[in-house]
Design an enzyme around this catalytic site. Structure first.
Site, PDB file in Angstrom:
ATOM      1  CG  HIS A 141      -1.758  -1.528   0.980  1.00 58.60           C
ATOM      2  ND1 HIS A 141      -3.082  -0.887   1.347  1.00 58.60           N
ATOM      3  CD2 HIS A 141      -1.730  -2.847   1.296  1.00 58.60           C
ATOM      4  CE1 HIS A 141      -3.946  -2.063   1.225  1.00 58.60           C
ATOM      5  NE2 HIS A 141      -2.789  -3.392   1.117  1.00 58.60           N
ATOM      6  CG  HIS A 194      -1.918  -3.225   5.411  1.00 60.49           C
ATOM      7  ND1 HIS A 194      -1.053  -4.661   4.823  1.00 60.49           N
ATOM      8  CD2 HIS A 194      -2.911  -4.525   5.165  1.00 60.49           C
ATOM      9  CE1 HIS A 194      -1.398  -4.644   4.597  1.00 60.49           C
ATOM     10  NE2 HIS A 194      -2.681  -4.684   4.082  1.00 60.49           N
ATOM     11  CG  HIS A 250       0.046 -13.981   0.771  1.00 59.94           C
ATOM     12  ND1 HIS A 250       0.232 -14.628  -0.414  1.00 59.94           N
ATOM     13  CD2 HIS A 250       0.482 -13.181   1.139  1.00 59.94           C
ATOM     14  CE1 HIS A 250      -0.317 -13.768  -1.703  1.00 59.94           C
ATOM     15  NE2 HIS A 250       0.697 -12.642   0.064  1.00 59.94           N
ATOM     16  CG  ASP A 273      -4.659  -9.765  -0.960  1.00 61.31           C
ATOM     17  OD1 ASP A 273      -5.557  -9.046  -1.232  1.00 61.31           O
ATOM     18  OD2 ASP A 273      -3.451  -9.368  -0.374  1.00 61.31           O
ATOM     19  CG  LEU A 306       4.432 -11.762  -2.049  1.00 60.74           C
ATOM     20  CD1 LEU A 306       4.073 -12.480  -0.389  1.00 60.74           C
ATOM     21  CD2 LEU A 306       4.338 -12.776  -2.884  1.00 60.74           C
TER      22      LEU A 306
END
Length: 384
Positions: A141, A194, A250, A273, A306
Site C-alpha cells: 500500500h 496492516h 504468503h 487477495d 509480494l
C-alpha cells in the site's frame, strides 16, 4: 425457472451425500431430495460425475479479469472481475479497494451499489482495505495514501453499513476510541489488518466489536514469548474470524494447520487477495503506476515483494486439501459457509439447503471447476 439438478455426489455445506436432487425455483433452493423422489415429468438436468458444492465466497478480491478495482471503480470493471473469478468457483465476492484517495473509495462504493442495482448477483458487498494502517505494516500500500481517519471518514463508513455489506480493514491502534463501536453498530464489519497492535490493543478492539482479522500472519505484529501481538491475539480469539491466503507463498502450511486448530468452529476463511491477473491472459498489471508481475506463481513488485496473489478460490481449496492436509469438506466450508457466517449471511449463502440462494460449484475428481451456478444460472467452464 424451476428445475431439478441430479447430482451423483453432493456436499451441502455440512455433509457429503450421494444421489441427490436439488430443486431450484426462481434462483433459490426449494428442496434437496433423494434422486428417486424427483416428481415424474419434472424438468431435470443430470450432472453426471463430479461433486456439487456451495459456490465459493471470496471476502477479499482486489481485481480479476484484467481489472484492478482501484484502477477501474465502475460497473464494467466489476463485471470483468466477476467473470475472471467465476471460472475459479467463486460465485459471490467482495470487491476490495486498497488504500487510495477518498474519491477512489467513494467511486468504488457507488460502483458496487450500481452493480447490485443492475442485477450483478455475484457482488455481495464491498471490502475497504485501508488507508488507516500502521505505516510499518503497509506492505505494498502506497505510503502517501496511508493516513489517520477523521470524523468525516467514520461518518461515511457508517453510512455505507446501512446500504450494503461493508468490511473495513484497519489498524485498531490508529482508530480513535469508540470508532469500532460506532462502525459495528452501523453494520460495518471491522477487521484488524496492516497493524502493529499489541495484544492489549486487540483486546480493546474486540470489546468494541472487532469482527475479524485480514490475511492472518501477513502484515501484522507476530506472536512472541512476552507479547502475543496481533497473530497471538487472533489465534486466541474465539469470537473473531480470520481470512488466510493459502497460495503457497504468503503462509507456511504448518501455520495454516495451526490456525485451523486454534480457530476451530468455523472461524478460518479462505481468501484470495487476488489481483487483476486472475482470469486474464496477461501476467502483469499496474498498481499505483508501478508494474506488478507474476514470477514463479507469485505477484511481486520491482523489489520482489509480494503484491497480492495470483490465485482463485479453487486454488486455495486445492492447496489446503493437498498441501496443508485438511479434509476436503472442511476446505469447502472455509471457502463458502465460514465466509457467509462472517458476513452474517449464513441463512442465505454458503449451503445447499431450502431457502438458500442457488449458488453452486461442480468439481471433478482433480478439484477442477466444471460448472458454476449463480442464483440458479449455470455457466459451464470445462467438460468433465
Amino acid at each position: 425457472m424451476s428445475e431439478y439438478l441430479l447430482a451423483a455426489r453432493l456436499f451441502d455445506g455440512q455433509s457429503l451425500r450421494e444421489d441427490c436432487a436439488v430443486h431450484i425455483d426462481n434462483g433459490q433452493v426449494s428442496a434437496v431430495v433423494p434422486a428417486h423422489d424427483i416428481p415424474t415429468g419434472s424438468p431435470t438436468t443430470t450432472l453426471g460425475d463430479g461433486l456439487l458444492a456451495p459456490g465459493f465466497i471470496d471476502l477479499q478480491v482486489n481485481g480479476g479479469g484484467g481489472v484492478l478495482f482501484n484502477n477501474q471503480p465502475d460497473v464494467a470493471g466489476l463485471a470483468q472481475m466477476l467473470a475472471g473469478h467465476r471460472a475459479t468457483g467463486t460465485t459471490a465476492l467482495l470487491p476490495t479497494l486498497i488504500s487510495d484517495t477518498p474519491q477512489v473509495h467513494r467511486a468504488g462504493a457507488e460502483a458496487v451499489l450500481a452493480a447490485q442495482a443492475a442485477g450483478h448477483a455475484g457482488v455481495i458487498g464491498i471490502h475497504i482495505e485501508g488507508p488507516f494502517f500502521a505505516p510499518a505494516r503497509r506492505g505494498t500500500h502506497r505510503q502517501d495514501r496511508i493516513r489517520q481517519p477523521d470524523a468525516g471518514d467514520i461518518a461515511w463508513l457508517a453510512s455505507l453499513g446501512s446500504q450494503l455489506t461493508t468490511v473495513l480493514t484497519a489498524a485498531p491502534e490508529h482508530l480513535p476510541a469508540g470508532a469500532i463501536t460506532t462502525l459495528s453498530q452501523a453494520g460495518v464489519l471491522v477487521c484488524a489488518g496492516h497493524t502493529n497492535a499489541t495484544y492489549a490493543d486487540i483486546s480493546a478492539a474486540r470489546a468494541e466489536g472487532l469482527r475479524g482479522f485480514t490475511h492472518l500472519f501477513n502484515a501484522m505484529s507476530p506472536l512472541t514469548s512476552r507479547e502475543p501481538g496481533v497473530v497471538g491475539a487472533a489465534l486466541d480469539a474465539g469470537d473473531c474470524w480470520a481470512g488466510i491466503i493459502a497460495d503457497g507463498h504468503h503462509v507456511h502450511p504448518a501455520s495454516i494447520r495451526l490456525a485451523a486448530r486454534c480457530l476451530g468452529g468455523g472461524k478460518l476463511c479462505l481468501v484470495t487477495d487476488a489481483m487483476a491477473t486472475v482470469g486474464d491472459s496477461k501476467d502483469w498489471f499496474e498498481l499505483y503506476g508501478e508494474r506488478i508481475q507474476v514470477r514463479d506463481g507469485r505477484l511481486v513488485n520491482a523489489e520482489g515483494a509480494l503484491a497480492g496473489s495470483a490465485i482463485g478460490m479453487i486454488d486455495a481449496v486445492r492447496y489446503c486439501h493437498r498441501e496443508v492436509g485438511l479434509p476436503l469438506p472442511e476446505c469447502l466450508r472455509m471457502a463458502a459457509l465460514y465466509p457467509a457466517t462472517f458476513l452474517r449471511r449464513e441463512h442465505t449463502l454458503g449451503r445447499i439447503a431450502p431457502g438458500f440462494r442457488a449458488d453452486f460449484v461442480r468439481l471433478d475428481n482433480d478439484l477442477q471447476v466444471l460448472d458454476t451456478w449463480v442464483a440458479g444460472h449455470r455457466q459451464v467452464h470445462r467438460k468433465p
